[in-house]
Design a protein around this motif. Structure first.
Motif, PDB file in Angstrom:
ATOM      1  N   UNK A 136       0.860  -1.178   0.000  1.00  0.00           N
ATOM      2  CA  UNK A 136       0.000   0.000   0.000  1.00  0.00           C
ATOM      3  C   UNK A 136       0.900   1.233   0.000  1.00  0.00           C
ATOM      4  N   UNK A 137       0.754   2.058  -1.007  1.00  0.00           N
ATOM      5  CA  UNK A 137       1.618   3.214  -1.208  1.00  0.00           C
ATOM      6  C   UNK A 137       1.580   4.164  -0.009  1.00  0.00           C
ATOM      7  N   UNK A 138       0.403   4.350   0.584  1.00  0.00           N
ATOM      8  CA  UNK A 138       0.277   5.251   1.734  1.00  0.00           C
ATOM      9  C   UNK A 138       1.104   4.750   2.921  1.00  0.00           C
ATOM     10  N   UNK A 139       1.123   3.426   3.129  1.00  0.00           N
ATOM     11  CA  UNK A 139       1.917   2.864   4.227  1.00  0.00           C
ATOM     12  C   UNK A 139       3.407   3.067   3.996  1.00  0.00           C
ATOM     13  N   UNK A 140       3.854   2.903   2.765  1.00  0.00           N
ATOM     14  CA  UNK A 140       5.267   3.119   2.458  1.00  0.00           C
ATOM     15  C   UNK A 140       5.673   4.560   2.718  1.00  0.00           C
ATOM     16  N   UNK A 141       4.835   5.493   2.301  1.00  0.00           N
ATOM     17  CA  UNK A 141       5.138   6.913   2.498  1.00  0.00           C
ATOM     18  C   UNK A 141       5.180   7.246   3.988  1.00  0.00           C
ATOM     19  N   UNK A 142       4.213   6.716   4.749  1.00  0.00           N
ATOM     20  CA  UNK A 142       4.198   7.024   6.188  1.00  0.00           C
ATOM     21  C   UNK A 142       5.402   6.402   6.897  1.00  0.00           C
ATOM     22  N   UNK A 143       5.836   5.209   6.488  1.00  0.00           N
ATOM     23  CA  UNK A 143       7.031   4.605   7.080  1.00  0.00           C
ATOM     24  C   UNK A 143       8.272   5.434   6.766  1.00  0.00           C
ATOM     25  N   UNK A 144       8.363   5.916   5.537  1.00  0.00           N
ATOM     26  CA  UNK A 144       9.494   6.746   5.137  1.00  0.00           C
ATOM     27  C   UNK A 144       9.526   8.030   5.956  1.00  0.00           C
ATOM     28  N   UNK A 145       8.380   8.697   6.086  1.00  0.00           N
ATOM     29  CA  UNK A 145       8.321   9.948   6.845  1.00  0.00           C
ATOM     30  C   UNK A 145       8.624   9.712   8.320  1.00  0.00           C
ATOM     31  N   UNK A 146       8.139   8.612   8.871  1.00  0.00           N
ATOM     32  CA  UNK A 146       8.398   8.289  10.268  1.00  0.00           C
ATOM     33  C   UNK A 146       9.889   8.045  10.502  1.00  0.00           C
ATOM     34  N   UNK A 147      10.531   7.311   9.575  1.00  0.00           N
ATOM     35  CA  UNK A 147      11.963   7.047   9.748  1.00  0.00           C
ATOM     36  C   UNK A 147      12.773   8.335   9.612  1.00  0.00           C
ATOM     37  N   UNK A 148      12.380   9.225   8.715  1.00  0.00           N
ATOM     38  CA  UNK A 148      13.077  10.508   8.573  1.00  0.00           C
ATOM     39  C   UNK A 148      12.882  11.366   9.823  1.00  0.00           C
ATOM     40  N   UNK A 149      11.692  11.346  10.389  1.00  0.00           N
ATOM     41  CA  UNK A 149      11.435  12.108  11.610  1.00  0.00           C
ATOM     42  C   UNK A 149      12.245  11.548  12.770  1.00  0.00           C
ATOM     43  N   UNK A 150      12.364  10.219  12.827  1.00  0.00           N
ATOM     44  CA  UNK A 150      13.152   9.595  13.892  1.00  0.00           C
ATOM     45  C   UNK A 150      14.629   9.933  13.741  1.00  0.00           C
ATOM     46  N   UNK A 151      15.149   9.985  12.519  1.00  0.00           N
ATOM     47  CA  UNK A 151      16.543  10.374  12.281  1.00  0.00           C
ATOM     48  C   UNK A 151      16.769  11.818  12.699  1.00  0.00           C
ATOM     49  N   UNK A 152      15.807  12.671  12.363  1.00  0.00           N
ATOM     50  CA  UNK A 152      15.939  14.083  12.709  1.00  0.00           C
ATOM     51  C   UNK A 152      15.929  14.317  14.205  1.00  0.00           C
ATOM     52  N   UNK A 153      15.077  13.606  14.934  1.00  0.00           N
ATOM     53  CA  UNK A 153      15.027  13.788  16.379  1.00  0.00           C
ATOM     54  C   UNK A 153      16.262  13.183  17.051  1.00  0.00           C
ATOM     55  N   UNK A 154      16.820  12.111  16.502  1.00  0.00           N
ATOM     56  CA  UNK A 154      18.042  11.527  17.061  1.00  0.00           C
ATOM     57  C   UNK A 154      19.241  12.442  16.811  1.00  0.00           C
ATOM     58  N   UNK A 155      19.243  13.132  15.684  1.00  0.00           N
ATOM     59  CA  UNK A 155      20.338  14.063  15.371  1.00  0.00           C
ATOM     60  C   UNK A 155      20.315  15.287  16.255  1.00  0.00           C
ATOM     61  N   UNK A 156      19.134  15.724  16.689  1.00  0.00           N
ATOM     62  CA  UNK A 156      19.015  16.901  17.548  1.00  0.00           C
ATOM     63  C   UNK A 156      19.457  16.634  18.987  1.00  0.00           C
ATOM     64  N   UNK A 157      19.409  15.371  19.428  1.00  0.00           N
ATOM     65  CA  UNK A 157      19.767  15.026  20.818  1.00  0.00           C
ATOM     66  C   UNK A 157      21.278  14.993  21.013  1.00  0.00           C
ATOM     67  N   UNK A 158      22.054  14.903  19.976  1.00  0.00           N
ATOM     68  CA  UNK A 158      23.513  14.777  20.102  1.00  0.00           C
ATOM     69  C   UNK A 158      24.129  16.046  20.527  1.00  0.00           C
TER      70      UNK A 158
END
Length: 158
Positions: A136-158
């Motif tokens: 399902x294309x919507x699920x792929x997009x949401x997983x991609x956005x979630x992983x990018x958001x998780x990378x961004x929040x992990x980068x801010x904690x350093x």
């Protein structure tokens, strides 16, 4: 008298032409499938069938080897139960697997069957358990956005 004969022949040709156009339209929309091959029925369960529709093709190696006969919801397992009408001239091993695939980027969905290695073949009434649901294309997009958001929040904690 001659004119009325010509009118009848023209009318016949117009009717034949209209029937040919209707036949081609139904055939291209996958609403009509003329197959005089004998079939056997097998079933499979999927978590998500996406936009799969009855009469969709079942393909192996790009060749149509059957059609989706029916799609129903199993309220005991909470899965979609897909009934497939496979042409008898194509025999597949019992351990074959099914995937719901899409032709093109946003095209129609069909079922791809990959042959297994077991010695005994599928027969009428058998069930295939090795299935992969539709992507399902919507699920792929949401997983991609979630992983990018998780990378961004992990980068801010350093």
């Amino acid at each position: 008298m001659q004119r009325s004969k010509n009118d009848v022949w023209v009318g016949i040709f117009v009717i034949i032409g209209a029937m040919a156009i209707l036949f081609l339209a139904l055939q291209s929309a996958n609403l009509l499938s003329l197959s005089f091959q004998s079939t056997y029925v097998i079933t499979a369960k999927f978590e998500n069938v996406g936009g799969l529709k009855p009469k969709a093709a079942v393909r192996s190696g790009g060749v149509v080897v059957g059609r989706v006969d029916a799609i129903a919801f199993d309220d005991k397992t909470f899965q979609a139960r897909v009934t497939l009408a496979m042409e008898k001239r194509y025999a597949f091993p019992k351990d074959s697997s099914l995937k719901i695939l899409t032709s093109g980027l946003l095209g129609e969905q069909y079922i791809g069957i990959e042959a297994g290695a077991e010695a005994t073949n599928l027969a009428a009434g058998d069930a295939i358990t090795a299935t992969q649901s539709a992507v399902v294309l919507e699920n792929l997009i949401s997983q991609f956005l979630y992983s990018k958001a998780a990378e961004g929040s992990a980068g801010n904690k350093k």
